[in-house]
Design a protein around this motif. Sequence first.
Motif, PDB file in Angstrom:
ATOM      1  N   ALA A   9      13.843   0.965  -4.887  1.00 48.10           N
ATOM      2  CA  ALA A   9      13.158   0.253  -5.952  1.00 48.10           C
ATOM      3  C   ALA A   9      12.510  -1.070  -5.687  1.00 48.10           C
ATOM      4  N   VAL A  10      13.371  -1.817  -5.144  1.00 50.14           N
ATOM      5  CA  VAL A  10      13.118  -3.445  -4.681  1.00 50.14           C
ATOM      6  C   VAL A  10      11.813  -3.120  -3.529  1.00 50.14           C
ATOM      7  N   PHE A  11      12.123  -2.634  -2.414  1.00 48.67           N
ATOM      8  CA  PHE A  11      11.339  -2.672  -1.290  1.00 48.67           C
ATOM      9  C   PHE A  11      10.028  -1.883  -1.577  1.00 48.67           C
ATOM     10  N   GLY A  12      10.015  -0.847  -2.208  1.00 42.87           N
ATOM     11  CA  GLY A  12       8.892  -0.021  -2.476  1.00 42.87           C
ATOM     12  C   GLY A  12       7.997  -1.137  -3.300  1.00 42.87           C
ATOM     13  N   GLY A  13       8.605  -1.818  -4.393  1.00 42.06           N
ATOM     14  CA  GLY A  13       7.711  -2.582  -5.166  1.00 42.06           C
ATOM     15  C   GLY A  13       7.345  -3.722  -4.581  1.00 42.06           C
ATOM     16  N   VAL A  14       7.951  -4.422  -3.312  1.00 43.83           N
ATOM     17  CA  VAL A  14       7.527  -5.188  -2.606  1.00 43.83           C
ATOM     18  C   VAL A  14       6.402  -5.149  -1.628  1.00 43.83           C
ATOM     19  N   PHE A  15       6.507  -3.717  -1.210  1.00 41.11           N
ATOM     20  CA  PHE A  15       5.152  -3.428  -0.367  1.00 41.11           C
ATOM     21  C   PHE A  15       4.281  -2.946  -1.241  1.00 41.11           C
ATOM     22  N   ILE A  16       4.305  -2.254  -2.266  1.00 45.13           N
ATOM     23  CA  ILE A  16       3.149  -2.020  -3.202  1.00 45.13           C
ATOM     24  C   ILE A  16       2.427  -3.389  -3.527  1.00 45.13           C
ATOM     25  N   GLY A  17       3.393  -4.203  -4.144  1.00 48.11           N
ATOM     26  CA  GLY A  17       3.180  -5.592  -4.494  1.00 48.11           C
ATOM     27  C   GLY A  17       2.157  -6.440  -3.464  1.00 48.11           C
ATOM     28  N   THR A  18       2.601  -6.334  -2.068  1.00 48.20           N
ATOM     29  CA  THR A  18       2.137  -6.996  -1.107  1.00 48.20           C
ATOM     30  C   THR A  18       0.436  -6.347  -0.867  1.00 48.20           C
ATOM     31  N   GLY A  19       0.400  -4.865  -1.114  1.00 50.43           N
ATOM     32  CA  GLY A  19      -0.890  -4.251  -0.794  1.00 50.43           C
ATOM     33  C   GLY A  19      -1.627  -4.626  -1.858  1.00 50.43           C
ATOM     34  N   SER A  20      -1.394  -4.669  -3.235  1.00 48.88           N
ATOM     35  CA  SER A  20      -2.264  -5.114  -4.166  1.00 48.88           C
ATOM     36  C   SER A  20      -2.772  -6.384  -3.914  1.00 48.88           C
ATOM     37  N   GLY A  21      -1.723  -7.499  -3.603  1.00 51.81           N
ATOM     38  CA  GLY A  21      -2.076  -8.725  -3.496  1.00 51.81           C
ATOM     39  C   GLY A  21      -3.001  -8.993  -2.401  1.00 51.81           C
ATOM     40  N   LEU A  22      -3.079  -8.225  -1.249  1.00 53.26           N
ATOM     41  CA  LEU A  22      -3.830  -8.359  -0.343  1.00 53.26           C
ATOM     42  C   LEU A  22      -5.400  -7.781  -0.593  1.00 53.26           C
ATOM     43  N   ALA A  23      -5.314  -6.670  -1.303  1.00 57.29           N
ATOM     44  CA  ALA A  23      -6.584  -6.345  -1.622  1.00 57.29           C
ATOM     45  C   ALA A  23      -7.342  -7.144  -2.637  1.00 57.29           C
TER      46      ALA A  23
END
Length: 286
Positions: free
Chosen positions: A107-121
């Motif tokens: 839950a935590v790291f899935g959110g971290v990587f998705i959030g990182t991806g959205s932020g970079l985009a």
Amino acid sequence: MKVMKIVKDSVSIGLGILSAGFGLKGFLLSSHFIDGGVTGISMLVADLSVIPISVLIFVINVPFLWLGYKKLGLYFAIKSTAAIALLSISLVVIHFPDVTHDKLLTAVFGGVFIGTGSGLAIRGGAVLDGTEVAAVLISRKTQLLKVSDFILLLNVLIFGLAAFFLGIEPAMYSILTYMAAAKMIDFILNGIEQYSGITVVSMHSEAIRKAITVTLGRGVTIYQGKSGYGKDGHVNDPRDIVFTVATRLEIPSLKQTILRIDPKAFIVQQSVDDTTGGLLKRKGIH
């Protein structure tokens, strides 16, 4: 210069796609946890049907991309369409390893990587989730809902449906995923240099202005004001009000400098979402 910006934006969006794809396939999909927004809707529908998530992510985003084109311009729509299409393709053609079966870590790291991806985009001028586009447009049409209010209401609905169809526990872990993703988006967009506005009311405003501009090298704005309460005996006494913007790392030294000049200075601090121009360092990708 324009070519360099295009390259920089493309690299940022590309890294965002890989990060979001890794968060989805490497963590969330195997555990049936979902994220918020259009991505969460796509994951929920994929769990309840035979339609692949790679197809759903693109198809459900299409109306939001059309809104983006109508209201935010062709260039934004092209970049966002390409980014979402590449994310969908990456989920099919790239083999992301299933990292862990631990529910909390997923839950935590899935959110971290998705959030990182959205932020970079977003830093690259595109979106991987059309929810932000709809939220901005709705907030412009009504005074009742801010962007954050719309996103919150939508996600309450999504996680409520997740609780009904997937069960309470997956829904609770999904909320944790969304919170981790939201924090990472905020960090990627604002970073450690998130700005704060500082307003200073003091009898020694000129000395404070010089200290901020000369010693600290920051820009200031001076407002003309009057004392309203008159605790010091000077009701309606003219005062210069000093306003400046600084990063969170600069706030402690800024306050120390102000209070060293005037221990009785009235200091108000508020968060600043974004800044343009002035004597500010522009934030790079953190």
